[in-house]
Design an enzyme around this catalytic site. Structure first.
Site, mmCIF file in Angstrom:
data_model
loop_
_atom_site.group_PDB
_atom_site.id
_atom_site.type_symbol
_atom_site.label_atom_id
_atom_site.label_comp_id
_atom_site.label_asym_id
_atom_site.label_seq_id
_atom_site.Cartn_x
_atom_site.Cartn_y
_atom_site.Cartn_z
ATOM 1 N N ASP A 155 0.720 -1.199 0.021
ATOM 2 C CA ASP A 155 -0.010 -0.217 -0.054
ATOM 3 C C ASP A 155 0.930 1.260 -0.084
ATOM 4 O OD1 ASP A 155 -1.461 -2.101 1.085
ATOM 5 O OD2 ASP A 155 -2.910 -0.992 2.244
ATOM 6 N N ASP A 175 -0.528 -2.672 -4.198
ATOM 7 C CA ASP A 175 -2.023 -2.730 -3.346
ATOM 8 C C ASP A 175 -2.575 -1.528 -3.708
ATOM 9 O OD1 ASP A 175 -3.908 -3.430 -1.385
ATOM 10 O OD2 ASP A 175 -2.680 -4.842 -0.962
ATOM 11 N N ASP A 176 -3.532 -1.140 -2.635
ATOM 12 C CA ASP A 176 -4.012 0.229 -2.658
ATOM 13 C C ASP A 176 -3.123 1.358 -2.806
ATOM 14 O OD1 ASP A 176 -6.611 -0.776 -2.482
ATOM 15 O OD2 ASP A 176 -6.428 -0.639 -0.485
ATOM 16 N N HIS A 197 -3.918 -1.134 -6.690
ATOM 17 C CA HIS A 197 -5.430 -1.630 -6.671
ATOM 18 C C HIS A 197 -6.159 -0.330 -6.567
ATOM 19 C CE1 HIS A 197 -4.113 -5.653 -4.866
ATOM 20 N NE2 HIS A 197 -3.781 -5.436 -6.183
ATOM 21 N N ARG A 228 -12.380 2.350 -5.021
ATOM 22 C CA ARG A 228 -13.263 1.470 -4.257
ATOM 23 C C ARG A 228 -13.797 2.104 -2.920
ATOM 24 N NH1 ARG A 228 -10.685 -3.966 -3.457
ATOM 25 N NH2 ARG A 228 -8.623 -2.872 -3.497
ATOM 26 N N LYS A 230 -15.016 0.014 0.407
ATOM 27 C CA LYS A 230 -15.016 -1.313 0.668
ATOM 28 C C LYS A 230 -15.433 -1.263 2.195
ATOM 29 C CE LYS A 230 -9.999 -1.642 -0.116
ATOM 30 N NZ LYS A 230 -9.012 -2.468 -0.049
#
Ligand SMILES: *[C@@H]1O[C@H](CO)[C@@H](O)[C@H](O)[C@H]1NC(C)=O
Ligand SMILES: *[C@@H]1O[C@H](CO)[C@@H](O)[C@H](O)[C@H]1NC(C)=O
Length: 337
Positions: A155, A175-176, A197, A228, A230
Site C-alpha cells: 500500500d 496494492d491500494d 489497486h 473503491r 469497501k
C-alpha cells in the site's frame, strides 16, 4: 547542527535518544542496522530535513521501522530516500505468508507538513498516517516498481487520521494507492497512482467512520481496480458518508473501474446491513473511469445505502455493463455508467 546529526545516528545504535529539545534536526545518510527501529520525536515546531538517504538492513524487527512523532513539524526530505530493500523480503506472499515483512515501513504520528521524499522498495505497506492534527503530505514518491512480480500488500498510504491533505504524490505499487480506514476532512488531490489497486476508502471495519473526503484531480493507470469504497460485510456501527469525487482520470486493467461494496472481502456477495454508506457524489468536474477487464465497469453492492447520490459528473466505460444493487433506499441521479 553537527551534534544534532550525531543524535540521529546514535538513535539507531542505542535504545535511548532524546531529541525533545531539538528544534532543528538533520538526517544524514546512514544505514539502520538489523533489529533497530528509529523514532524522531523533536520539539514541537521543529524543522527536520534530510541531507542523504537512509537505508535499512534486512531485519526481523516489526514495523514501523521509522516513525516521525513531532507536533507542528516541517519535514522536507529534499528528494532523499528511505530505502527498505524490499527485494530482500518480496516472495509473492505479502503479509499473509512467507518471510516476515516489517510493516508499515514508515509511520507518521504528531502532525505538520511532510514533503519531498522517496520511499524505495518497502517490504510491505509503505506509509502509515496516524497524525493527530492538521497535516499535509506532498511531492512524495512511493517507488515499489521493482515489486511488480513479487511485491504484495505494498500500500502507498494507509490512513487513520483526520484533517489531512495529500497532494502531488506518486505511487507505483501492488496494492491500494491510498486506503482511508477512518477519519474526516481528508483531501486526496492531484496524485498519480500506477500498478496497484487504485484509490480506496476502507476497508472499513466495525466502529470506524470515514466522512467528508474529497478525491479530485487524480490519475490512476494500470491498476487492478480504479476506485473503491469497501466496507467489511460483518461491520457494525460503521459508516462512510459525504465522499466527493471530482476531475479524476481512472483506468482499471482487470476488475471494477468503480466498486462500492458492503460485502468486503468479497467484491460482490452478501452485503452487510450493520454499516451505512451515504452521499457518494461525482460532482464538480468530470471523472472518467474506464476498465479493460471482464468485470462491470461500475459495481455497487449495498446492504444499507442511503441518500441521493449526485453522479452527474461520472462517465464510466469499458468492461461489462454496470451492476448496481442499491438496497437501503439510496438513489443515484445523473451520470453515464
Ligand atoms: C451529494 O449530493 C446530494 C444530492 O445532490 C446532496 O444533497 C449532498 O449535499 C451532496 N453531498 C456533498 C458532500 O456534497
Ligand atoms: C449535481 O452536481 C452537478 C455538478 O456539480 C450540479 O450542477 C447539480 O446541481 C447537482 N445536482 C443536484 C440535484 O444537487
Amino acid at each position: 547542527m553537527q551534534s544534532l546529526v550525531t543524535f540521529v545516528v546514535l538513535a539507531t545504535t542505542f535504545s535511548f535518544s532524546n531529541l525533545s529539545a531539538c528544534t532543528s534536526v538533520v538526517i544524514t545518510a546512514f544505514e539502520v542496522p538489523a533489529g533497530d527501529t528509529v523514532t524522531i520525536s523533536a520539539a514541537s515546531g521543529a524543522s527536520i530535513e534530510m541531507t542523504g538517504s537512509v537505508s535499512f538492513a534486512y531485519t526481523s524487527a516489526t514495523g514501523p521501522l521509522w516513525t516521525f512523532d513531532t507536533d507542528d513539524v516541517t519535514f522536507t526530505g529534499k528528494g532523499y530516500s528511505f530505502k527498505g530493500n524490499g527485494d530482500l523480503y518480496w516472495d509473492g506472499e505479502g503479509t499473509g505468508g512467507g518471510v516476515a515483512k516489517p510493516h508499515p515501513f514508515v509511520k507518521f504520528k504528531g502532525y505538520g507538513s511532510f514533503t519531498d521524499f522517496i520511499i524505495k522498495d518497502s517490504p510491505a505497506q509503505a506509509i502509515s498516517v496516524g497524525t493527530t492534527g492538521t497535516s499535509s503530505f506532498t511531492d512524495i514518491l512511493v517507488d515499489n516498481l521493482d515489486g511488480a512480480e513479487l511485491g504484495h500488500n505494498t500500500d502507498g498510504f494507509d490512513v487513520s487520521a483526520s484533517d489531512v491533505t495529500f497532494s502531488g504524490n506518486k505511487v507505483y505499487n501492488q496494492d491500494d494507492c491510498i486506503a482511508i480506514n477512518s477519519g474526516s476532512n481528508i483531501v486526496f488531490e492531484n496524485n498519480y497512482c500506477s500498478g496497484g489497486h487504485g484509490i480506496s476508502i476502507g476497508s472499513i471495519s466495525s466502529d470506524k467512520t470515514v466522512s467528508a473526503v474529497t478525491i479530485s484531480g487524480n490519475t490512476v493507470v494500470e491498476s487492478m481496480y480504479g476506485m473503491r469504497i469497501k466496507v467489511d460485510s460483518d461491520a457494525t456501527d460503521a459508516s462512510v458518508s459525504d465522499i466527493t469525487y471530482s476531475g479524476n482520470t481512472i483506468s482499471a486493467n482487470d476488475k471494477y473501474g468503480l466498486l462500492i461494496s458492503q460485502s468486503y472481502s468479497e467484491d460482490f456477495g452478501t452485503p452487510g446491513t450493520g454499516s451505512i454508506i451515504s452521499d457518494i457524489n461525482f460532482t464538480g468536474s468530470k471523472t472518467t473511469v474506464t476498465t479493460s477487464g471482464d468485470y462491470p465497469r461500475v459495481g455497487v453492492d449495498c446492504g444499507k445505502c442511503t441518500g441521493t447520490w449526485n453522479w452527474s459528473e461520472l462517465v464510466a466505460s469499458g468492461g461489462d455493463s454496470s451492476d448496481i444493487v442499491l438496497a437501503g433506499g439510496a438513489k443515484i441521479s445523473g451520470g453515464s455508467y
